[in-house]
Design an enzyme around this catalytic site. Structure first.
Site, PDB file in Angstrom:
ATOM      1  N   ASP A 264      51.354  14.950 -33.133  1.00 36.73           N
ATOM      2  CA  ASP A 264      50.601  14.052 -32.275  1.00 36.73           C
ATOM      3  C   ASP A 264      50.150  12.963 -33.351  1.00 36.73           C
ATOM      4  O   ASP A 264      49.841  13.045 -34.750  1.00 36.73           O
ATOM      5  CB  ASP A 264      49.253  14.785 -32.088  1.00 36.73           C
ATOM      6  CG  ASP A 264      48.337  14.047 -31.399  1.00 36.73           C
ATOM      7  OD1 ASP A 264      48.637  13.603 -30.337  1.00 36.73           O
ATOM      8  OD2 ASP A 264      47.039  13.638 -32.030  1.00 36.73           O
TER       9      ASP A 264
ATOM     10  N   GLU B  34      54.979  11.644 -32.577  1.00 36.39           N
ATOM     11  CA  GLU B  34      54.629  10.773 -31.658  1.00 36.39           C
ATOM     12  C   GLU B  34      54.208   9.268 -32.142  1.00 36.39           C
ATOM     13  O   GLU B  34      53.263   9.135 -32.962  1.00 36.39           O
ATOM     14  CB  GLU B  34      53.389  11.310 -30.783  1.00 36.39           C
ATOM     15  CG  GLU B  34      52.868  10.087 -29.635  1.00 36.39           C
ATOM     16  CD  GLU B  34      51.259  10.070 -29.817  1.00 36.39           C
ATOM     17  OE1 GLU B  34      50.938   9.337 -28.705  1.00 36.39           O
ATOM     18  OE2 GLU B  34      50.829  10.138 -30.624  1.00 36.39           O
TER      19      GLU B  34
HETATM   20  C1  AAO Z   1      38.249  10.598 -26.787  1.00 39.23           C
HETATM   21  C2  AAO Z   1      37.489   9.531 -25.987  1.00 39.23           C
HETATM   22  C3  AAO Z   1      36.954   8.194 -26.803  1.00 39.23           C
HETATM   23  C4  AAO Z   1      36.435   8.954 -28.382  1.00 39.23           C
HETATM   24  C5  AAO Z   1      37.218   9.994 -28.687  1.00 39.23           C
HETATM   25  C6  AAO Z   1      36.514  10.656 -29.960  1.00 39.23           C
HETATM   26  O1  AAO Z   1      38.286   8.956 -24.872  1.00 39.23           O
HETATM   27  O2  AAO Z   1      36.337   7.456 -26.193  1.00 39.23           O
HETATM   28  O3  AAO Z   1      35.973   7.745 -29.033  1.00 39.23           O
HETATM   29  O4  AAO Z   1      37.463  10.938 -27.991  1.00 39.23           O
HETATM   30  O5  AAO Z   1      35.191  11.222 -29.543  1.00 39.23           O
HETATM   31  C7  AAO Z   1      43.426  11.734 -26.459  1.00 39.23           C
HETATM   32  C8  AAO Z   1      43.033  10.684 -25.458  1.00 39.23           C
HETATM   33  C9  AAO Z   1      41.720   9.864 -26.171  1.00 39.23           C
HETATM   34  C10 AAO Z   1      40.577  10.704 -26.781  1.00 39.23           C
HETATM   35  C11 AAO Z   1      41.242  11.675 -27.767  1.00 39.23           C
HETATM   36  C12 AAO Z   1      40.463  12.671 -28.594  1.00 39.23           C
HETATM   37  O6  AAO Z   1      44.010   9.686 -25.132  1.00 39.23           O
HETATM   38  O7  AAO Z   1      41.058   9.085 -25.258  1.00 39.23           O
HETATM   39  O8  AAO Z   1      39.600  10.100 -27.162  1.00 39.23           O
HETATM   40  O9  AAO Z   1      42.396  12.350 -27.177  1.00 39.23           O
HETATM   41  O10 AAO Z   1      39.632  13.523 -27.829  1.00 39.23           O
HETATM   42  C13 AAO Z   1      47.208   5.414 -29.800  1.00 39.23           C
HETATM   43  C14 AAO Z   1      47.749   6.479 -30.678  1.00 39.23           C
HETATM   44  C15 AAO Z   1      48.366   7.487 -29.991  1.00 39.23           C
HETATM   45  C16 AAO Z   1      47.567   8.331 -29.099  1.00 39.23           C
HETATM   46  C17 AAO Z   1      47.029   7.196 -28.023  1.00 39.23           C
HETATM   47  C18 AAO Z   1      46.178   7.745 -27.117  1.00 39.23           C
HETATM   48  O11 AAO Z   1      48.544   5.671 -31.510  1.00 39.23           O
HETATM   49  O12 AAO Z   1      48.807   8.361 -31.101  1.00 39.23           O
HETATM   50  O13 AAO Z   1      46.351   6.033 -28.926  1.00 39.23           O
HETATM   51  N1  AAO Z   1      48.228   9.387 -28.445  1.00 39.23           N
HETATM   52  C19 AAO Z   1      47.717  10.612 -28.908  1.00 39.23           C
HETATM   53  C20 AAO Z   1      47.836  11.897 -27.843  1.00 39.23           C
HETATM   54  C21 AAO Z   1      46.450  11.504 -27.135  1.00 39.23           C
HETATM   55  C22 AAO Z   1      45.439  11.803 -28.065  1.00 39.23           C
HETATM   56  C23 AAO Z   1      45.499  11.370 -29.655  1.00 39.23           C
HETATM   57  C24 AAO Z   1      46.812  10.992 -29.681  1.00 39.23           C
HETATM   58  C25 AAO Z   1      44.309  11.534 -30.395  1.00 39.23           C
HETATM   59  O14 AAO Z   1      49.029  11.719 -27.091  1.00 39.23           O
HETATM   60  O15 AAO Z   1      46.570  12.320 -25.948  1.00 39.23           O
HETATM   61  O16 AAO Z   1      44.114  11.034 -27.569  1.00 39.23           O
HETATM   62  O17 AAO Z   1      44.725  13.051 -30.879  1.00 39.23           O
HETATM   63  C26 AAO Z   1      48.556   0.604 -28.787  1.00 39.23           C
HETATM   64  C27 AAO Z   1      49.209   1.221 -30.013  1.00 39.23           C
HETATM   65  C28 AAO Z   1      49.412   2.621 -29.695  1.00 39.23           C
HETATM   66  C29 AAO Z   1      47.860   3.423 -29.315  1.00 39.23           C
HETATM   67  C30 AAO Z   1      47.294   2.601 -28.109  1.00 39.23           C
HETATM   68  C31 AAO Z   1      46.250   3.084 -27.130  1.00 39.23           C
HETATM   69  O18 AAO Z   1      49.368   0.530 -27.696  1.00 39.23           O
HETATM   70  O19 AAO Z   1      50.511   0.714 -30.110  1.00 39.23           O
HETATM   71  O20 AAO Z   1      49.517   3.254 -30.833  1.00 39.23           O
HETATM   72  O21 AAO Z   1      47.961   4.544 -28.962  1.00 39.23           O
HETATM   73  O22 AAO Z   1      47.322   1.173 -28.310  1.00 39.23           O
HETATM   74  O23 AAO Z   1      45.329   2.847 -28.189  1.00 39.23           O
HETATM   75  C32 AAO Z   1      50.412  -2.285 -24.754  1.00 39.23           C
HETATM   76  C33 AAO Z   1      51.141  -2.417 -26.200  1.00 39.23           C
HETATM   77  C34 AAO Z   1      51.110  -1.143 -27.022  1.00 39.23           C
HETATM   78  C35 AAO Z   1      49.682  -0.657 -26.862  1.00 39.23           C
HETATM   79  C36 AAO Z   1      49.289  -0.528 -25.524  1.00 39.23           C
HETATM   80  C37 AAO Z   1      47.904  -0.142 -25.404  1.00 39.23           C
HETATM   81  O24 AAO Z   1      51.475  -1.620 -24.074  1.00 39.23           O
HETATM   82  O25 AAO Z   1      52.578  -2.645 -26.167  1.00 39.23           O
HETATM   83  O26 AAO Z   1      51.502  -1.113 -28.191  1.00 39.23           O
HETATM   84  O27 AAO Z   1      49.328  -1.916 -24.966  1.00 39.23           O
HETATM   85  O28 AAO Z   1      46.917  -0.990 -25.774  1.00 39.23           O
END
Ligand code: AAO
Length: 512
Positions: free
Chosen positions: A212, A248
């Protein structure tokens, strides 16, 4: 000597690209949020018999328990310790599942959350899945143990301590991802704790890991951890087999960090795949299925041997992560079956099938306000079992895409054509295409608004074949359409654009 060392190191990392699937199996399925007891049963009654190669499981280690919102799925991405009790079950149940799945030839891949612990606002107490005490504000996790010295805060240079700019690789690796306490993986002590956690699972019999948030860890740090991993358990795997690593990393282009930085360490999730496939099947941006003649690396995707591919994942099916609105999910079932079939028929990448649960979507201004809702649960927050209906579908809100006949049969198709080249391409310069895999299988899609009516070279030996989309072969008959392939390998196909599933697939094992 130098050469020998180079060969060993290179060999080691290449080995981590191998999913270690049992002979003849090619696809894996993510049983998102399933309980260990249900996965064990599913391996024995369905996945093993139908040729599935492996299961990606939800994080098995101790996680925070969140009450507001009520028990979201994402609480499992907030570790509290590496004790193996989670919403999916106890350590004993985990061990039983790994054993039973391995015994029927189905591998287990663990979703490893090693970049961080819980969110900085996670409070203090024992609201954790094994009941361990912790304090997020003091960064104290005694059941690992980690203390405030084991986190990156002094390294992070942003004012908020958060990742503020994805174009600064230092921020992305050293600061907090959505408030999650960022572990100092440069520390020998932390690396040791993470490696111990992963090695315990390897010794229990898992075949590898989805790592992850890999983008948020320095490649050099994870490399040292991967090198410490044990070989797989020889009870089920060949001696010397390395754990499969797939990382990931979201790379749609345009950011400082690229997937490439992780290729030598293992496979990487190819997020462009689902984003583009969705755009093509939705016919957005002028895309046409006929343009997919050079699907794969020809579309700018990563090298075949590096890619893990999927139509959707647990994040982007609900608007988290990346991919955007083009992502096709079970909510668009007709398109979804076609997209999944395309992926499974095509040779590019290690394919992963998604298996979801339904939730009450509430889309306000393009965002799902209910994107947090956890798996089907009882009032006390415990996850419900997965009941199997008489028609083999799942009940109680579990979608079980992997059990849909069309998808299950395409997993079998992928096994039957394994190793065969992409061949006999045909298109109508619009959204009707067909291709085969050597002389073992052939698939035809009609995603146009008019009928497909054409005679094509299939590459298959002459005979009568059962379509595995409208039905399948049962004994000596077809439950769906029959396709006659002539001795010249040619066959006539008719697919109305109004059919429930406007595509046809036949393969060597569906021949009467
Ligand atoms: C939760 C709450 C938050 C709170 C946090 C801490 O929702 O509000 O602050 O707890 O209390 C999952 C959930 C999160 C959750 C977290 C922890 O999705 O909502 O937060 O558990 O409970 C990034 C990372 C990527 C991640 C993804 C979700 O790079 O690694 O965010 N995925 C994994 C898991 C996921 C998990 C975590 C990681 C954490 O699969 O389930 O989170 O363990 C850009 C970046 C990406 C980034 C995205 C989203 O993407 O490139 O790297 O992913 O933003 O922030 C276009 C762009 C694209 C961009 C996208 C979105 O498509 O081309 O690049 O827009 O803006």
């Amino acid at each position: 000597m130098k050469f020998l060392i180079l060969v060993t190191l290179f060999g080691l990392s290449l080995a981590q690209h191998n999913p270690q699937l049992k002979s003849g199996r090619t696809a894996i399925v993510h049983l998102f949020e399933w309980r260990w007891a249900d996965i064990a049963a599913e391996c024995e009654r369905f996945l093993g018999p139908n040729g599935f190669g492996g299961v990606q499981i939800s994080p098995p280690n101790e996680h925070i328990i969140v009450s507001s919102p009520w028990r979201p799925w994402w609480q499992r991405y907030q570790p509290i310790s590496y004790n193996l009790c989670s919403r999916s079950g106890s350590e004993a149940e985990l061990r039983d599942m790994i054993t039973r799945c391995n015994n029927v030839g189905v591998n287990i891949y663990v979703d490893a959350v090693i970049n961080h612990m819980c969110g900085s606002g996670g409070g203090e107490g024992t609201h954790s899945s094994c009941g361990s005490w912790f304090s997020a504000s003091k960064k104290d996790f005694p059941s690992v143990p980690y203390s405030s010295l084991d986190f990156n805060d002094n390294k992070c240079k942003t004012g908020s301590g958060e990742i503020e700019n994805y174009n600064d690789p230092y921020q992305v690796r050293d600061c907090r991802l959505v408030g999650l306490l960022d572990l100092a993986l440069e520390k020998e002590y932390v690396r040791g704790k993470v490696a111990d956690f992963m090695n315990k699972l390897i010794d229990m019999g898992v075949a590898g890991f989805r790592v992850d948030a890999s983008k948020h860890m320095w490649p050099g740090d994870v490399d040292t951890i991967y090198r410490r991993l044990n070989n797989l358990n020889t009870k089920w795997f060949p001696s010397g087999a390395r754990p499969f690593i797939f990382q990931e990393v979201i790379d749609l282009g345009g950011e400082a960090i690229s997937a490439k930085e992780y290729y030598h360490l293992g496979r990487v999730t190819e997020f462009k795949y689902g984003a583009k496939l969705g755009t093509v099947f939705r016919k957005w941006n002028g895309e046409k299925l006929s343009y997919t003649k050079n699907w794969g690396e020809g579309w700018g995707f990563m090298p075949d041997g590096n890619a893990v591919v999927f139509v959707d994942n647990h994040d982007n099916q609900r608007g988290h992560g990346a991919g955007g609105a083009s992502i096709v999910t079970f909510w668009d079932a007709r398109l979804y079956k076609m997209a999944a079939a395309y992926m499974l028929a095509h040779p590019y990448g290690q394919a992963r099938v998604m298996s979801s649960y339904r939730w009450n979507r509430n889309i306000v201004n393009g965002k799902d306000e209910n994107d947090w809702i956890g798996p089907p649960s009882n009032g006390d927050g415990s996850t419900k079992p997965v009941p199997i209906n008489a028609d083999q579908t799942c009940g109680d809100g579990w979608v079980c895409e992997h059990r849909w006949r069309q998808i299950k049969n395409m997993v079998i198709f992928r096994n039957v054509v394994n190793g065969q080249p992409h061949a006999n391409w045909w298109d109508n310069q619009s959204n009707q295409v067909a291709f085969g895999r050597g002389n073992r299988g052939f698939i035809v899609f009609n995603n146009d608004d008019w009928a497909l009516d054409v005679t094509l070279s299939t590459g298959l030996p002459g005979g009568t074949y059962c379509d595995v989309i409208s039905g399948q072969k049962e004994g000596s008959r077809c439950t769906g359409k029959q396709i006659q392939v002539g001795s010249d390998g040619r066959a006539h196909f008719y697919i109305s654009n109004t059919e429930e599933d406007p595509f046809i697939a036949i393969h060597a094992d569906s021949k009467l």
